[in-house]
Design an enzyme around this catalytic site. Sequence first.
Site, PDB file in Angstrom:
ATOM      1  N   ASP A 187      83.134  10.242  50.977  1.00  0.00           N
ATOM      2  CA  ASP A 187      81.807   9.752  51.379  1.00  0.00           C
ATOM      3  C   ASP A 187      80.995   9.711  50.087  1.00  0.00           C
ATOM      4  OD1 ASP A 187      79.314   9.187  52.285  1.00  0.00           O
ATOM      5  OD2 ASP A 187      79.369  10.597  53.951  1.00  0.00           O
ATOM      6  N   ASP A 213      75.509   3.535  47.582  1.00  0.00           N
ATOM      7  CA  ASP A 213      76.720   3.925  48.319  1.00  0.00           C
ATOM      8  C   ASP A 213      77.924   3.132  47.791  1.00  0.00           C
ATOM      9  OD1 ASP A 213      74.339   4.092  50.256  1.00  0.00           O
ATOM     10  OD2 ASP A 213      75.849   5.178  51.401  1.00  0.00           O
ATOM     11  N   LYS A 219      73.866  19.914  54.856  1.00  0.00           N
ATOM     12  CA  LYS A 219      73.752  20.953  55.893  1.00  0.00           C
ATOM     13  C   LYS A 219      74.706  22.114  55.582  1.00  0.00           C
ATOM     14  CE  LYS A 219      73.341  17.785  59.480  1.00  0.00           C
ATOM     15  NZ  LYS A 219      72.491  16.701  58.960  1.00  0.00           N
ATOM     16  N   THR A 226      72.517   8.939  53.528  1.00  0.00           N
ATOM     17  CA  THR A 226      71.982   7.602  53.213  1.00  0.00           C
ATOM     18  C   THR A 226      70.663   7.323  53.927  1.00  0.00           C
ATOM     19  OG1 THR A 226      74.220   6.770  52.978  1.00  0.00           O
ATOM     20  CG2 THR A 226      72.498   5.129  53.257  1.00  0.00           C
TER      21      THR A 226
HETATM   22  N1  LIG Z   1      75.040   8.071  65.473  1.00  0.00           N
HETATM   23  C1  LIG Z   1      75.516   7.933  64.231  1.00  0.00           C
HETATM   24  N2  LIG Z   1      75.789   6.710  63.713  1.00  0.00           N
HETATM   25  C2  LIG Z   1      76.239   6.573  62.442  1.00  0.00           C
HETATM   26  N3  LIG Z   1      76.466   7.614  61.598  1.00  0.00           N
HETATM   27  C3  LIG Z   1      76.221   8.835  62.073  1.00  0.00           C
HETATM   28  C4  LIG Z   1      75.732   9.068  63.396  1.00  0.00           C
HETATM   29  N4  LIG Z   1      75.578  10.392  63.556  1.00  0.00           N
HETATM   30  C5  LIG Z   1      75.954  10.971  62.401  1.00  0.00           C
HETATM   31  N5  LIG Z   1      76.347  10.042  61.501  1.00  0.00           N
HETATM   32  C6  LIG Z   1      76.801  10.253  60.124  1.00  0.00           C
HETATM   33  O1  LIG Z   1      77.077  11.629  59.889  1.00  0.00           O
HETATM   34  C7  LIG Z   1      76.495  12.042  58.649  1.00  0.00           C
HETATM   35  C8  LIG Z   1      75.561  13.178  58.953  1.00  0.00           C
HETATM   36  O2  LIG Z   1      74.563  12.715  59.833  1.00  0.00           O
HETATM   37  P1  LIG Z   1      73.137  13.401  59.911  1.00  0.00           P
HETATM   38  O3  LIG Z   1      72.561  13.345  58.537  1.00  0.00           O
HETATM   39  O4  LIG Z   1      72.346  12.628  60.909  1.00  0.00           O
HETATM   40  O5  LIG Z   1      73.412  14.801  60.345  1.00  0.00           O
HETATM   41  C9  LIG Z   1      75.753  10.849  58.060  1.00  0.00           C
HETATM   42  O6  LIG Z   1      76.520  10.297  57.008  1.00  0.00           O
HETATM   43  P2  LIG Z   1      75.926   9.230  55.921  1.00  0.00           P
HETATM   44  O7  LIG Z   1      74.580   9.731  55.516  1.00  0.00           O
HETATM   45  O8  LIG Z   1      76.928   9.284  54.834  1.00  0.00           O
HETATM   46  O9  LIG Z   1      75.892   7.898  56.592  1.00  0.00           O
HETATM   47  C10 LIG Z   1      75.636   9.926  59.231  1.00  0.00           C
HETATM   48  O10 LIG Z   1      75.638   8.581  58.939  1.00  0.00           O
HETATM   49 MG   LIG Z   2      78.133  10.806  55.442  1.00  0.00          MG
END
Ligand SMILES: Nc1ncnc2c1ncn2[C@@H]1O[C@H](COP(=O)(O)O)[C@@H](OP(=O)(O)O)[C@H]1O
Ligand SMILES: [Mg+2]
Length: 323
Positions: free
Chosen positions: A120, A54, A233, A125
């Site tokens: 991003d 990252d 997604k 991650t």
């Molecule tokens: N409760 C939470 N805390 C931190 N990040 C969140 C979160 N919910 C969603 N996200 C962030 O939104 C993005 C999509 O989430 P998800 O994969 O769960 O659908 C991810 O980005 P990153 O992967 O860049 O961190 C994720 O970290």
């Molecule tokens: Mg993200």
Amino acid sequence: MWMRSCFLHRLVASSVKISEAAGGVIKDILCDGDLKIIDKGGSGKTADLQTEADRAAQYCIVKSLHAVFGDKITIIGEEETTSFTPRIEKGFCSKVLSLNDKCPENLRDINPEDVVIWVDPLDGTVEIANAAKKSAAVLAQVTVLIGIAYRGRPIAGVIHQPYYEGRENGRTVWAINGVGTYGMDYVKEDNKEQKIVVTTRSHGTSSVDAALDALNKKGLADTVVRVGGAGYKVMRILEGAAAYVFASQGCKKWDTAACEAVIEGTGGRLTDISGRLLNYEKGVQLNNTGGVLVTACWVDHQDYLNSIPDALKEALPEFQAKN
Ligand SMILES: Nc1ncnc2c1ncn2[C@@H]1O[C@H](COP(=O)(O)O)[C@@H](OP(=O)(O)O)[C@H]1O
Ligand SMILES: [Mg+2]
């Protein structure tokens, strides 16, 4: 050709190349195996992980954008940088430049000072950090997101997927408002058999499940697929899913900026779960506290909005009071 192109087309042409360079940086680090994971402290019980990939990818993107466009450009990124030697990418995607004449009149002469670039460097991650085995299905969920906002709204975006069907350079989807979405053949029609809805795999909450249940009862979510990353997604929507529903907080502006431009370029829509547009101005709240709803071009966004219970919408306000 780049000199004859307008600022926006140059910025997108450069962002395509930079996202691909960042994808290369991610692959190099993942090959090496030591991800140097830290937890930035997520909301609630879920972790907010960050890896060396990252940080290095962020550094590559920021340094490259500065090298091409100067350091006055506003970039808001998810990660801090690193001591990792940056790879500087100064190339331009010729396909983006070749479509310069299609740029809408109102976007031809935008002032770079009114632009915010949302980065991003590695979306998805948690999926790669937690996976015991980095299978092709896990790696496909990684994307690099570069979203370009002008006066608070997304006007262009790039989603680069470094791992795609074993292709050396993965694939890159990009969009410019009024020009369209390019880089893959996206699904334009309902498959009529079932509506697939994609949602979080690792940040699930009871309100996420409640929204999906309500949509299922209305025939708007026959199958729920849980996968990581906002960028991935949206790629799944381009490949045929009906919607991406996340009735919870935690997703940030850098997760949605590029996604919104790409989905809008196909005729789809991205709002929060109450139908409010997201604001991408400099200095805005980073968290998408109203949740996220993305629908394919062949879906009625309003049907999905109407079917999400009011109680869930009320629990996810547009703004979060600062402590
Ligand atoms: N409760 C939470 N805390 C931190 N990040 C969140 C979160 N919910 C969603 N996200 C962030 O939104 C993005 C999509 O989430 P998800 O994969 O769960 O659908 C991810 O980005 P990153 O992967 O860049 O961190 C994720 O970290
Ligand atoms: Mg993200």
